[in-house]
Design an enzyme around this catalytic site. Structure first.
Site, PDB file in Angstrom:
ATOM      1  N   LEU A  98      47.515  47.436  38.168  1.00 32.23           N
ATOM      2  CA  LEU A  98      46.641  47.636  37.012  1.00 32.23           C
ATOM      3  C   LEU A  98      47.140  46.745  35.884  1.00 32.23           C
ATOM      4  O   LEU A  98      48.344  46.615  35.681  1.00 32.23           O
ATOM      5  CB  LEU A  98      46.694  49.100  36.556  1.00 32.23           C
ATOM      6  CG  LEU A  98      45.961  50.101  37.440  1.00 32.23           C
ATOM      7  CD1 LEU A  98      46.193  51.512  36.904  1.00 32.23           C
ATOM      8  CD2 LEU A  98      44.479  49.775  37.479  1.00 32.23           C
ATOM      9  N   HIS A 115      36.402  42.460  44.099  1.00 34.80           N
ATOM     10  CA  HIS A 115      36.549  43.876  44.416  1.00 34.80           C
ATOM     11  C   HIS A 115      35.685  44.208  45.632  1.00 34.80           C
ATOM     12  O   HIS A 115      34.524  43.784  45.695  1.00 34.80           O
ATOM     13  CB  HIS A 115      36.129  44.735  43.209  1.00 34.80           C
ATOM     14  CG  HIS A 115      36.274  46.196  43.473  1.00 34.80           C
ATOM     15  ND1 HIS A 115      37.502  46.819  43.454  1.00 34.80           N
ATOM     16  CD2 HIS A 115      35.365  47.140  43.794  1.00 34.80           C
ATOM     17  CE1 HIS A 115      37.337  48.099  43.752  1.00 34.80           C
ATOM     18  NE2 HIS A 115      36.056  48.317  43.960  1.00 34.80           N
TER      19      HIS A 115
HETATM   20  C1  GAR Z   1      40.327  42.186  49.441  1.00 36.00           C
HETATM   21  O1  GAR Z   1      39.452  42.929  50.235  1.00 36.00           O
HETATM   22  C2  GAR Z   1      40.024  42.387  47.974  1.00 36.00           C
HETATM   23  O2  GAR Z   1      38.660  42.528  47.710  1.00 36.00           O
HETATM   24  C3  GAR Z   1      40.766  43.667  47.683  1.00 36.00           C
HETATM   25  O3  GAR Z   1      41.965  43.569  48.402  1.00 36.00           O
HETATM   26  C4  GAR Z   1      41.756  42.731  49.548  1.00 36.00           C
HETATM   27  C5  GAR Z   1      42.761  41.638  49.495  1.00 36.00           C
HETATM   28  O4  GAR Z   1      42.728  40.884  50.674  1.00 36.00           O
HETATM   29  N1  GAR Z   1      41.008  43.831  46.287  1.00 36.00           N
HETATM   30  C6  GAR Z   1      41.065  45.006  45.700  1.00 36.00           C
HETATM   31  O5  GAR Z   1      40.936  46.067  46.285  1.00 36.00           O
HETATM   32  C7  GAR Z   1      41.303  44.946  44.210  1.00 36.00           C
HETATM   33  N2  GAR Z   1      41.009  46.191  43.597  1.00 36.00           N
HETATM   34  P1  GAR Z   1      43.376  39.442  50.717  1.00 36.00           P
HETATM   35  O6  GAR Z   1      44.816  39.598  50.208  1.00 36.00           O
HETATM   36  O7  GAR Z   1      43.348  39.085  52.165  1.00 36.00           O
HETATM   37  O8  GAR Z   1      42.573  38.532  49.863  1.00 36.00           O
END
Ligand code: GAR
Length: 208
Positions: A98, A115
């Site tokens: 956060l 997101h």
């Molecule tokens: C993704 O799905 C992104 O949208 C989410 O975390 C994942 C990261 O994957 N983000 C959140 O939940 C933020 N609140 P990555 O590390 O493979 O990009």
């Protein structure tokens, strides 16, 4: 068309870094309006840091743990690193901390987040489980400007996918992640080149 000036961006990650990978791939194109000047992770063990290094990018692990409860001090270290690298726009890509008003105000209008839901539905964590539980027939992902409130801020782009019978959080997450990787580079391009034609797919999704 070749872009003469690529704007320096910073990417903040906490884990796998697949969205960062999509941005790395996009930035490799001569006509993409960004280059990656710095990748920062709050997690020194984030697999994404290794991928970024392998891609020849400048990286820095800024572990939040030694800062204890002083979130703003951790963010001051991040902010200084971004500025030292000449970063103009920051992309949060699976950054799971956060943010305090210090960082959101310092980068107001210049910080994007991705997101995994169609905001304003399902802000916060466990979006895919919650979407399945709610019985929504469409789910997706959103790129938005970061403001002080978590997962709020002006929406830049969204991609929707159908929720299929028999979906699990994992199958839904995988279907959406594919869209995240298309959406993030397109949304960043739109921010950096607001005069370019908006992109939209012609198909409407209808799910019963
Ligand atoms: C993704 O799905 C992104 O949208 C989410 O975390 C994942 C990261 O994957 N983000 C959140 O939940 C933020 N609140 P990555 O590390 O493979 O990009």
């Amino acid at each position: 068309m070749t872009v003469t000036k690529k704007r320096p961006i910073g990417i903040l990650i906490s884990g796998r870094g697949s969205n960062m990978g999509a941005l790395i791939a996009a930035c490799a194109a001569a006509d993409y309006p960004a280059r990656i000047a710095m990748v920062i992770s709050n997690n020194p063990d984030a697999p994404g840091l290794e991928s970024a290094r392998a891609a020849g990018l400048a990286t820095k692990a800024i572990d939040h743990r030694p800062f204890g409860r002083d979130r703003a001090a951790h963010e001051r270290a991040i902010d200084a690193t971004l500025r030292d690298a000449g970063v103009e726009v920051v992309c949060l890509a699976g950054y799971m901390r956060l943010l305090t008003p210090f960082l959101t105000q310092a980068w107001a209008g210049r910080m994007l987040n991705i997101h995994p839901s169609l905001l304003p539905s399902f802000p916060g964590l466990h979006t895919h489980e919650r979407a399945l539980h709610a019985g929504v027939r469409l789910h997706g992902c959103t790129v938005h400007m970061v403001t002080e409130a978590m997962d709020e801020g002006p929406i830049i782009g969204q991609a929707a996918v159908p929720v299929l019978h028999g979906d699990t959080p994992d199958t839904l997450a995988a279907r959406i992640l594919t869209q995240e990787h298309l959406l993030y580079p397109a949304a960043l391009r739109r921010v950096l080149m607001p005069d370019t034609q908006p992109q939209a797919t012609a198909d409407a999704l209808l799910c019963v």
